[in-house]
Design a protein around this motif. Structure first.
Motif, short mmCIF file in Angstrom:
data_model
loop_
_atom_site.label_atom_id
_atom_site.label_comp_id
_atom_site.label_asym_id
_atom_site.label_seq_id
_atom_site.Cartn_x
_atom_site.Cartn_y
_atom_site.Cartn_z
N PRO A 195 1.29 -23.53 -25.97
CA PRO A 195 0.12 -22.72 -25.54
C PRO A 195 -0.49 -23.04 -24.16
CG PRO A 195 -0.48 -24.54 -27.13
CD PRO A 195 0.95 -24.55 -27.13
N GLU A 196 -0.04 -24.59 -23.59
CA GLU A 196 -0.46 -24.63 -22.22
C GLU A 196 -0.05 -23.81 -21.26
OE1 GLU A 196 3.19 -26.73 -22.46
OE2 GLU A 196 1.80 -26.40 -23.77
N ARG A 197 1.22 -23.35 -21.51
CA ARG A 197 1.91 -22.54 -20.49
C ARG A 197 2.21 -20.89 -21.14
NH1 ARG A 197 7.72 -25.01 -20.36
NH2 ARG A 197 7.16 -25.86 -22.24
N GLU A 198 1.57 -20.61 -22.39
CA GLU A 198 1.44 -19.40 -23.00
C GLU A 198 3.00 -19.02 -23.16
OE1 GLU A 198 -1.06 -16.57 -21.18
OE2 GLU A 198 -2.83 -17.80 -21.66
N ARG A 199 3.58 -20.11 -23.59
CA ARG A 199 5.11 -19.90 -23.71
C ARG A 199 5.66 -20.28 -25.07
NH1 ARG A 199 9.34 -22.85 -22.76
NH2 ARG A 199 10.58 -21.20 -23.77
N ARG A 213 19.35 -20.26 -27.06
CA ARG A 213 17.84 -19.63 -27.26
C ARG A 213 17.82 -18.06 -27.71
NH1 ARG A 213 14.68 -22.12 -22.05
NH2 ARG A 213 13.28 -20.67 -22.51
N ALA A 214 16.99 -17.44 -28.22
CA ALA A 214 16.66 -16.14 -28.25
C ALA A 214 15.57 -15.69 -27.19
CB ALA A 214 16.23 -15.94 -29.63
N ALA A 215 16.11 -15.28 -26.02
CA ALA A 215 15.39 -15.20 -24.87
C ALA A 215 14.33 -13.98 -24.95
CB ALA A 215 15.91 -14.88 -23.68
N GLU A 216 14.96 -12.95 -25.62
CA GLU A 216 14.09 -11.78 -25.71
C GLU A 216 13.05 -11.97 -26.82
OE1 GLU A 216 15.22 -6.78 -26.52
OE2 GLU A 216 16.69 -8.23 -26.73
N ALA A 217 13.28 -12.68 -27.77
CA ALA A 217 12.41 -12.84 -28.87
C ALA A 217 11.19 -13.59 -28.31
CB ALA A 217 12.90 -13.87 -29.99
N GLU A 218 11.46 -14.69 -27.32
CA GLU A 218 10.61 -15.53 -26.75
C GLU A 218 9.56 -14.87 -26.01
OE1 GLU A 218 13.45 -19.62 -26.36
OE2 GLU A 218 12.54 -18.51 -24.44
N GLU A 219 10.36 -13.91 -25.12
CA GLU A 219 9.46 -13.15 -24.27
C GLU A 219 8.40 -12.12 -24.95
OE1 GLU A 219 12.20 -11.20 -21.64
OE2 GLU A 219 12.99 -13.32 -20.81
N PHE A 220 8.91 -11.35 -26.03
CA PHE A 220 8.45 -10.58 -26.87
C PHE A 220 7.15 -11.23 -27.45
CE2 PHE A 220 7.54 -9.25 -31.14
CZ PHE A 220 6.78 -8.19 -31.00
N LEU A 221 7.29 -12.36 -28.13
CA LEU A 221 6.12 -13.01 -28.69
C LEU A 221 5.16 -13.47 -27.88
CD1 LEU A 221 4.70 -13.93 -31.49
CD2 LEU A 221 6.14 -16.11 -31.30
N ALA A 222 5.69 -14.37 -26.88
CA ALA A 222 4.64 -14.68 -25.67
C ALA A 222 3.95 -13.59 -25.04
CB ALA A 222 5.21 -15.62 -24.49
N GLY A 223 4.39 -12.57 -25.00
CA GLY A 223 3.76 -11.26 -24.34
C GLY A 223 2.74 -10.78 -25.24
N GLU A 224 3.16 -10.79 -26.64
CA GLU A 224 1.97 -10.18 -27.60
C GLU A 224 1.04 -11.17 -27.67
OE1 GLU A 224 2.28 -7.80 -29.97
OE2 GLU A 224 3.63 -6.65 -28.66
N LEU A 225 1.21 -12.52 -27.74
CA LEU A 225 0.09 -13.55 -27.82
C LEU A 225 -0.71 -13.40 -26.60
CD1 LEU A 225 2.14 -16.29 -29.43
CD2 LEU A 225 0.66 -14.80 -30.58
N ASP A 227 -1.06 -10.85 -24.32
CA ASP A 227 -1.88 -9.51 -24.10
C ASP A 227 -2.71 -9.24 -25.06
OD1 ASP A 227 0.08 -8.85 -22.37
OD2 ASP A 227 1.47 -7.68 -23.41
N ARG A 228 -2.83 -9.78 -26.40
CA ARG A 228 -4.00 -9.88 -27.44
C ARG A 228 -4.90 -11.20 -27.34
NH1 ARG A 228 -1.26 -6.81 -32.30
NH2 ARG A 228 0.51 -5.92 -31.44
N ASN A 229 -4.85 -11.91 -26.21
CA ASN A 229 -5.68 -13.09 -26.05
C ASN A 229 -5.63 -14.03 -27.42
OD1 ASN A 229 -7.47 -14.49 -24.36
ND2 ASN A 229 -9.14 -13.56 -25.69
N LEU A 230 -4.62 -13.94 -28.01
CA LEU A 230 -4.58 -14.75 -29.19
C LEU A 230 -3.99 -16.33 -28.67
CD1 LEU A 230 -2.29 -12.59 -31.50
CD2 LEU A 230 -4.65 -12.88 -31.55
N TRP A 231 -3.76 -16.66 -27.63
CA TRP A 231 -3.66 -18.07 -27.48
C TRP A 231 -5.06 -18.70 -27.43
CZ3 TRP A 231 0.97 -20.02 -27.92
CH2 TRP A 231 1.99 -19.47 -27.18
N HIS A 232 -6.01 -17.97 -27.04
CA HIS A 232 -7.48 -18.27 -26.48
C HIS A 232 -8.24 -18.21 -27.76
CE1 HIS A 232 -6.05 -19.55 -22.63
NE2 HIS A 232 -5.54 -18.29 -22.55
N ALA A 233 -8.12 -17.11 -28.40
CA ALA A 233 -8.94 -16.56 -29.52
C ALA A 233 -7.92 -16.18 -30.63
CB ALA A 233 -9.67 -15.55 -29.21
N PRO A 234 -7.47 -17.25 -31.35
CA PRO A 234 -6.19 -16.93 -32.57
C PRO A 234 -7.01 -16.09 -33.52
CG PRO A 234 -6.91 -19.07 -32.27
CD PRO A 234 -7.59 -18.78 -31.02
#
Length: 294
Positions: A195-199, A213-225, A227-234
């Motif tokens: 979460p400190e890197r939103e990664r 690694r599953a790079a595409e999966a990593e980018e998708f999930l990090a982007g979703e979290l 874009d939806r501000n879920l890292w900070h307001a889960p």
């Protein structure tokens, strides 16, 4: 067959330089099996069990440095709080006797795609410390594997340690085998939230020529979290996000059919494990956020 038994790391590196064909022996959980079945007959064995530097762990620049010979049992008991993903993977390794002898350094040296520690190391962005008489270098674990049981080690080099940052978010590990214990993975998956890197970090085992690694999966999930501000307001993740994450993890694999399972089954299992580990990790993240706000 020569048997070399250095007592210091400097002596071990000098011995490896003088005998580049010597096979390192740490826990012996892989090498001795190959010797017993006559699958390997090296000119020399380099016994590293009496080199103290390889059996210690410490903090270096805020990261955890694990000597290549630190056994899995100590990782579980002494480092589980800092490195939960690696500790989870360590608990699945063989029997208690194997965990008492086996080590992450040995797993890396063997470079088997089915090695249990690899997915956790990849998800955590580990670095492998490699040394020779000419000096030391750090290699990102994602660049360490070259092929089936092949790695970047030069003939005069030894793995001396692995470096990982302490976890800042939930980590998970899942493995499927033909039974619940003492089994080689049909496939395995590691997940780490940063979460400190939103990664997001992932690691796939036993489903490609190398751990990856599953790079595409990593980018998708990090982007979703993000874009939806879920890292900070889960809040609860939508099933569609978990399902897509699983699909992308499976897409990253390139498994084969073998005696342990088919390629199709491995892809299906990886998708399921990715969804489940994400669900477990995100639930931990939600609960941690609630406790922090209480």
């Amino acid at each position: 067959m020569d048997f070399l038994r250095p007592l210091t790391l400097a002596d071990a590196l000098a011995a490896k330089a003088e005998h580049p064909d010597a096979v390192p022996l740490a826990g012996g959980t892989d090498v001795l099996v190959e010797l017993n079945f006559d699958h390997r007959r090296p000119a020399a064995l380099l016994d590293l069990t009496r080199v103290p530097d390889l059996h210690e762990h410490s903090r270096v620049d805020g990261r955890v440095r694990i000597g290549a010979g630190v056994p899995y049992t100590r990782i579980i008991a002494e480092l589980g709080a800092d490195l939960p993903g690696l500790a989870m993977a360590a608990r699945t390794v063989g029997s208690p006797q194997i965990r008492n002898r086996g080590s992450v350094g040995g797993n890396l040296g063997a470079a088997s795609p089915a090695g249990d520690s690899h997915p956790a190391l990849l998800a955590a962005d580990a670095e492998v410390e490699i040394a020779s008489v000419h000096g030391a270098r750090l290699v990102p674990v994602k660049d360490f594997y070259l092929g089936v049981k092949r790695n970047v080690l030069a003939e005069d080099e030894l793995i001396t340690a692995v470096h990982l940052a302490p976890a800042t978010g939930p980590q998970q590990f899942s493995k499927i085998g033909s039974r619940n214990a003492m089994v080689i993975a049909v496939c395995a998956f590691g997940l780490a939230l940063h979460p400190e890197r939103e990664r997001v970090g992932t690691g796939i085992g036993s489903a490609a020529p190398t751990p990856r690694r599953a790079a595409e999966a990593e980018e998708f999930l990090a982007g979703e979290l993000t874009d939806r501000n879920l890292w900070h307001a889960p809040r609860a993740l939508e099933d569609s996000v978990k399902r897509r994450f699983g699909e992308l993890v499976a897409r990253a694999a390139s498994p084969i059919d073998d005696v342990r399972g088919s390629a199709a089954y491995r892809k299906h299992a990886l998708a399921v494990m990715a969804r489940r580990t994400l669900g477990w990790a995100w639930q931990d993240y939600l609960e941690g956020s609630r406790r922090a706000c209480a």
